[in-house]
Design an enzyme around this catalytic site. Structure first.
Site, short mmCIF file in Angstrom:
data_model
loop_
_atom_site.label_atom_id
_atom_site.label_comp_id
_atom_site.label_asym_id
_atom_site.label_seq_id
_atom_site.Cartn_x
_atom_site.Cartn_y
_atom_site.Cartn_z
N LYS A 23 0.86 -1.21 0.00
CA LYS A 23 0.00 0.00 0.00
C LYS A 23 0.88 1.24 0.00
O LYS A 23 0.65 2.16 -0.78
CB LYS A 23 -0.89 0.01 1.23
CG LYS A 23 -1.56 1.36 1.51
CD LYS A 23 -2.45 1.35 2.71
CE LYS A 23 -1.76 1.66 3.99
NZ LYS A 23 -1.47 3.09 4.19
N ASN A 24 1.91 1.26 0.86
CA ASN A 24 2.70 2.48 1.02
C ASN A 24 3.72 2.69 -0.09
O ASN A 24 4.44 3.68 -0.09
CB ASN A 24 3.35 2.50 2.41
CG ASN A 24 2.28 2.63 3.50
OD1 ASN A 24 1.12 2.89 3.19
ND2 ASN A 24 2.66 2.41 4.73
N CYS A 117 -5.83 12.31 11.79
CA CYS A 117 -6.50 11.03 11.51
C CYS A 117 -6.57 10.30 12.84
O CYS A 117 -6.28 10.86 13.89
CB CYS A 117 -5.72 10.24 10.45
SG CYS A 117 -4.27 9.46 11.15
N ARG A 122 -1.66 14.97 11.88
CA ARG A 122 -0.75 14.51 10.82
C ARG A 122 -0.26 15.76 10.07
O ARG A 122 -0.69 16.05 8.97
CB ARG A 122 -1.46 13.54 9.89
CG ARG A 122 -1.98 12.28 10.58
CD ARG A 122 -0.88 11.35 11.07
NE ARG A 122 -0.16 10.71 9.99
CZ ARG A 122 -0.55 9.58 9.40
NH1 ARG A 122 -1.69 9.02 9.76
NH2 ARG A 122 0.16 9.04 8.45
N ASP A 306 4.06 0.76 12.13
CA ASP A 306 2.90 0.09 11.57
C ASP A 306 2.78 -1.36 12.04
O ASP A 306 1.74 -1.98 11.87
CB ASP A 306 2.96 0.10 10.03
CG ASP A 306 2.84 1.51 9.51
OD1 ASP A 306 3.11 1.72 8.31
OD2 ASP A 306 2.49 2.41 10.29
N ARG A 398 -8.68 -0.67 4.12
CA ARG A 398 -7.83 0.40 3.57
C ARG A 398 -6.47 -0.16 3.15
O ARG A 398 -5.84 0.31 2.20
CB ARG A 398 -7.61 1.51 4.60
CG ARG A 398 -8.77 2.43 4.82
CD ARG A 398 -8.35 3.60 5.70
NE ARG A 398 -7.06 4.11 5.26
CZ ARG A 398 -6.11 4.55 6.10
NH1 ARG A 398 -6.31 4.52 7.40
NH2 ARG A 398 -4.95 5.00 5.64
C1 EPZ Z 1 3.80 7.00 6.26
O1 EPZ Z 1 2.98 8.01 6.81
C2 EPZ Z 1 2.91 5.78 6.12
N1 EPZ Z 1 1.81 6.07 5.22
C3 EPZ Z 1 2.38 5.38 7.50
O2 EPZ Z 1 1.65 4.17 7.33
C4 EPZ Z 1 3.56 5.10 8.43
O3 EPZ Z 1 3.07 4.83 9.72
C5 EPZ Z 1 4.48 6.33 8.48
O4 EPZ Z 1 4.89 6.68 7.13
C6 EPZ Z 1 5.73 6.09 9.30
O5 EPZ Z 1 6.43 5.00 8.77
C7 EPZ Z 1 2.03 6.01 3.89
O6 EPZ Z 1 3.13 5.77 3.43
C8 EPZ Z 1 0.83 6.26 3.01
P1 EPZ Z 1 5.76 10.44 8.35
P2 EPZ Z 1 3.53 9.55 6.83
O7 EPZ Z 1 5.64 11.66 7.51
O8 EPZ Z 1 4.24 9.85 5.57
C9 EPZ Z 1 5.51 13.77 11.73
C10 EPZ Z 1 -0.12 2.69 7.62
O9 EPZ Z 1 -0.52 2.12 8.63
N2 EPZ Z 1 5.51 14.73 10.61
O10 EPZ Z 1 7.00 9.65 8.28
O11 EPZ Z 1 2.39 10.43 7.21
C11 EPZ Z 1 4.21 12.98 11.78
O12 EPZ Z 1 3.25 13.68 12.54
C12 EPZ Z 1 0.25 4.15 7.65
O13 EPZ Z 1 0.08 2.13 6.49
C13 EPZ Z 1 5.59 16.09 10.91
O14 EPZ Z 1 5.65 16.49 12.06
O15 EPZ Z 1 4.54 9.46 8.04
C14 EPZ Z 1 4.63 11.71 12.46
O16 EPZ Z 1 4.64 11.93 13.86
C15 EPZ Z 1 -0.10 4.78 8.98
N3 EPZ Z 1 5.57 16.98 9.87
C16 EPZ Z 1 6.07 11.50 12.00
O17 EPZ Z 1 6.50 12.77 11.48
C17 EPZ Z 1 5.51 16.57 8.56
O18 EPZ Z 1 5.52 17.44 7.65
C18 EPZ Z 1 6.24 10.46 10.90
O19 EPZ Z 1 5.42 10.85 9.86
C19 EPZ Z 1 5.43 15.19 8.30
C20 EPZ Z 1 5.43 14.29 9.33
#
Ligand code: EPZ
Length: 420
Positions: A23-24, A117, A122, A306, A398
């Site tokens: 998915k990711n 979410c 997020r 995850d 999802r």
């Molecule tokens: C990706 O989400 C994945 N989703 C998530 O999978 C996964 O949990 C996550 O990466 C971490 O590995 C997809 O790839 C579609 P991040 P993403 O940006 O990109 C903070 C699942 O279950 N942050 O690495 O949103 C954020 O709040 C899903 O398949 C900021 O502060 O994750 C979080 O605490 C859930 N500012 C941390 O960084 C930003 O601009 C990691 O977020 C971006 C992120």
């Protein structure tokens, strides 16, 4: 139509399963199709609710996207819009990933600001800061982000944290920027390498994905291609945890153990026999799990957030206590209350959860709270005495093409009950 899953626990797993596409990986790749002139064929694309949401976004932009059997065919030649509505953004908050590609192609983009979410806020501040550094002007007004960029110019961008989405968004925007972009402190997840491979298959020039420094030479016209995403390592982790929970002997085809090494290491500590053979992973669990050393989630190659919920579910009847620390998301223990309804002993304090093994779990009616939390309820139900009914399974759909189909192949007693 409300459906629920009905699971009879106590049955050891036995079977050989080919794991679905990731998915990711497929979600950022669907955004990347906006950069490609010509048809893209995604072979064996996983049929997920999040993929459907992305298809609707592409269609709302004027692109064509249709299934041909298990393949998803996308052609963005007809793209004539560059905004994503609030309704479509609310369906899937990771739709922010479309921003960089739309901006690179059209010079402007309007998207509804993604809210939080189930896992907590997020933010996308790192996405926006990086796009501004490439030359975008972004005004946030009335819950919308109005972005314009007469031109994008490549430059060095340093991420304050290795955000997966920010890394991917900036890779896509950088493809439309003149010159070289270097993204430092980039996320290192395997899905980012998959995105790089896709972009290069379209004629792009991206390197370094999988390391902390990704380099993009922009300004090259990208063409269509045929591509098969990597297998889903979190879905694989889910089924390894299911085998640890219910006991049994399974083989997961297509998955490289190196991509979920922290998960297999934890399961080995708990007593599972796990072997990777280059084609897949075998997992044999003949006795109850033992508690393991503290599990602290971290960006790749650390333990994946995850997989936190499903590993927790596999340890509910283990001998001893295991400490979890969730460092990535604020609110990623929402599955705990539902697991406690099945008899689990879990204490949560802030980002720490302590799981103490119990003698037995009992089947119960439980409700999914989020995608991986829902998968964890299935993992626990496989080890519970009696039957469990799992509701609000749209969360699971999802990210799992057919969790009941996969678990049935692995020998579980599970059916989806459709209610009119
Ligand atoms: C990706 O989400 C994945 N989703 C998530 O999978 C996964 O949990 C996550 O990466 C971490 O590995 C997809 O790839 C579609 P991040 P993403 O940006 O990109 C903070 C699942 O279950 N942050 O690495 O949103 C954020 O709040 C899903 O398949 C900021 O502060 O994750 C979080 O605490 C859930 N500012 C941390 O960084 C930003 O601009 C990691 O977020 C971006 C992120």
């Amino acid at each position: 139509m409300m459906s629920h899953l009905l699971i009879r626990g106590g049955v050891p797993l036995r079977g050989d399963l080919t794991v679905q596409g990731a998915k990711n990986s497929v979600l950022p790749i669907l955004a990347a199709t906006i950069l490609a002139r010509g048809q893209v064929v995604l072979r064996a694309c996983p049929a997920l609710r999040d993929v459907d949401a992305s298809v609707r976004i592409l269609q709302s932009l004027g692109c064509s996207a249709r299934w041909e059997g298990a393949d998803l065919l996308v052609d963005t030649a007809g793209m004539d819009r560059c905004e994503i509505s609030d309704t479509l953004m609310r369906e899937m908050r990771s739709s922010a990933i479309f921003l960089g590609a739309i901006l690179a192609r059209c010079g402007r983009a309007d998207i509804s600001a993604p809210g939080g979410c189930e896992l907590g806020p997020r933010p996308i501040d790192l996405h926006l800061a990086g796009l501004r550094e490439l030359g975008a002007r972004i005004r946030e007004r009335g819950g919308f982000l109005h972005c314009t960029a007469e031109r994008l110019t490549g430059r060095e961008i340093v991420l304050s944290l290795p955000s997966v989405g920010a890394t991917e968004n900036l890779m896509l925007a950088a493809c439309g920027a003149e010159g070289i972009t270097v993204i430092s402190n980039a996320a290192r997840e395997p899905e980012i390498e998959d995105l790089q491979n896709f972009l290069n298959a379209c004629g792009g020039e991206v390197s370094g994905a999988g390391t902390s420094t990704v380099t993009v030479r922009g300004g090259k016209a990208l063409h269509g291609c045929e591509y098969r995403c990597m297998p889903d390592r979190i879905v694989a982790a889910t089924y390894l945890c299911a085998a640890a929970s219910a006991g049994g002997d399974i083989y997961l085809r297509g998955v490289r153990e190196s991509q979920l090494a922290t998960v297999t290491a934890a399961l080995r500590q708990g007593g599972c026999e796990i072997r990777g053979d280059g084609e897949g992973i075998s997992c044999t669990c003949r006795w109850p799990m033992k508690a393991i050393r503290p599990v602290r989630t971290a960006p790749y190659p650390g333990f994946p957030t995850d997989a936190q919920a499903v590993l927790m579910a596999a340890l509910l009847k283990s001998r001893g206590a295991t400490v979890f620390e969730e460092t990535i998301f604020e609110n990623r223990y929402r599955h705990v209350d539902e697991l406690v309804r099945m008899g689990a002993d879990i204490r949560v304090s802030g980002r720490t959860a302590v799981v103490s093994g119990v003698e037995a779990l009992s089947g119960a009616d439980v409700h999914c709270t989020d995608l991986r939390g829902g998968a964890a309820l299935c993992v626990a139900a496989l080890a519970a005495e009696g039957e469990s009914r799992i509701f609000e399974i749209g969360h699971i759909d999802r990210g799992y093409a057919s969790i009941e189909g996969d678990l049935t192949v692995l020998g579980a007693q599970i059916i989806r009950v459709k209610q009119e």
